[in-house]
Design a protein around this motif. Structure first.
Motif, mmCIF file in Angstrom:
data_model
loop_
_atom_site.group_PDB
_atom_site.id
_atom_site.type_symbol
_atom_site.label_atom_id
_atom_site.label_comp_id
_atom_site.label_asym_id
_atom_site.label_seq_id
_atom_site.Cartn_x
_atom_site.Cartn_y
_atom_site.Cartn_z
ATOM 1 N N ARG A 143 -7.956 -2.475 -3.959
ATOM 2 C CA ARG A 143 -7.724 -1.236 -3.203
ATOM 3 C C ARG A 143 -7.283 -0.190 -4.220
ATOM 4 N NH1 ARG A 143 -5.434 0.789 2.192
ATOM 5 N NH2 ARG A 143 -4.401 2.692 1.508
ATOM 6 N N TYR A 151 -9.980 -9.020 -4.653
ATOM 7 C CA TYR A 151 -10.152 -7.847 -3.798
ATOM 8 C C TYR A 151 -9.371 -6.701 -4.423
ATOM 9 C CZ TYR A 151 -12.336 -10.756 -0.304
ATOM 10 O OH TYR A 151 -13.210 -11.588 0.353
ATOM 11 N N ASN A 201 0.816 -1.210 0.000
ATOM 12 C CA ASN A 201 0.000 0.000 0.000
ATOM 13 C C ASN A 201 0.852 1.263 0.000
ATOM 14 O OD1 ASN A 201 -2.231 -1.664 0.047
ATOM 15 N ND2 ASN A 201 -2.651 -1.357 2.215
ATOM 16 N N GLN A 235 -7.036 5.966 -1.534
ATOM 17 C CA GLN A 235 -7.437 5.722 -0.146
ATOM 18 C C GLN A 235 -6.461 6.298 0.832
ATOM 19 O OE1 GLN A 235 -8.278 1.400 -0.988
ATOM 20 N NE2 GLN A 235 -9.996 1.905 0.338
ATOM 21 N N ASN A 293 -6.928 -3.682 5.643
ATOM 22 C CA ASN A 293 -5.997 -2.803 4.934
ATOM 23 C C ASN A 293 -6.634 -2.075 3.756
ATOM 24 O OD1 ASN A 293 -3.029 -3.059 5.982
ATOM 25 N ND2 ASN A 293 -3.990 -5.062 6.260
ATOM 26 N N GLY A 294 -7.959 -1.982 3.762
ATOM 27 C CA GLY A 294 -8.640 -1.157 2.778
ATOM 28 C C GLY A 294 -9.008 -1.825 1.464
ATOM 29 N N TYR A 295 -8.879 -3.136 1.372
ATOM 30 C CA TYR A 295 -9.269 -3.852 0.161
ATOM 31 C C TYR A 295 -10.733 -4.246 0.272
ATOM 32 C CZ TYR A 295 -4.355 -4.154 -1.140
ATOM 33 O OH TYR A 295 -3.070 -3.845 -1.491
ATOM 34 N N LYS A 296 -11.414 -4.196 -0.856
ATOM 35 C CA LYS A 296 -12.836 -4.540 -0.898
ATOM 36 C C LYS A 296 -13.050 -5.628 -1.954
ATOM 37 C CE LYS A 296 -14.568 0.067 0.355
ATOM 38 N NZ LYS A 296 -13.543 0.376 1.237
#
Length: 154
Positions: free
Chosen positions: A150, A148, A102, A154, A132-135
């Motif tokens: 990111r 996933y 990241n 962000q 850690n902000g992954y969707k």
């Protein structure tokens, strides 16, 4: 080594790898893979690093990253592959890897987003990704599921 660890292999992202499952039972097969990884690095296809525990210098896996060029909605996305020995598939280790990715990979690889795969049974990996902000992408990436994402903003 992670590539002879039968428990670890199902967690690896072998999508679009021409049938290679990354299960290697001989030293010769590992050497062939490393030769291909070196060739790919030298020809700017992807970079693969060894994951080493700082405290013990133990080699516990590899990660791979590349800038994907394609004529689809995932053009200019990075693909991050994380291959770890099953006994090191932990949130703490995955969090450290994702922190490095990241902080550095968006700029280093000039990508607007990073995609990585985590199958449903990879619960620790999924928890780390979400933390850690992954969707979840919730649709196919190159005809494959379980990705996933990111985004750099962000």
């Amino acid at each position: 080594m992670c590539y002879s660890d039968e428990k670890a292999v199902p967690l690896f992202n072998s999508d679009n790898c021409h049938g290679d499952t990354f299960y290697y039972s001989t030293t010769e097969r590992v050497k062939q893979a490393i030769d291909f990884w070196n060739y790919s690095y030298n020809n700017r296809h992807f970079v693969r690093w060894t994951v080493i525990l700082n405290d013990t210098n133990e080699k516990i896996g590899t990660i791979e990253m590349f800038h994907r060029l394609a004529e689809d909605e995932f053009n200019h996305y990075g693909i991050l592959r994380i291959d770890l020995q099953s006994n090191f598939e932990s949130m703490a280790i995955i969090n450290e890897i994702l922190e490095i990715a990241n902080e550095n990979f968006f700029k280093a690889f000039e990508v607007k987003a990073i995609l990585t795969k985590a199958i449903t049974k990879a619960t620790k990996r999924i928890a780390s990704l979400v933390q850690n902000g992954y969707k979840p992408v919730n649709r196919k990436v190159m005809n494959y599921d379980d990705y996933y994402v990111r985004f750099a903003e962000q």
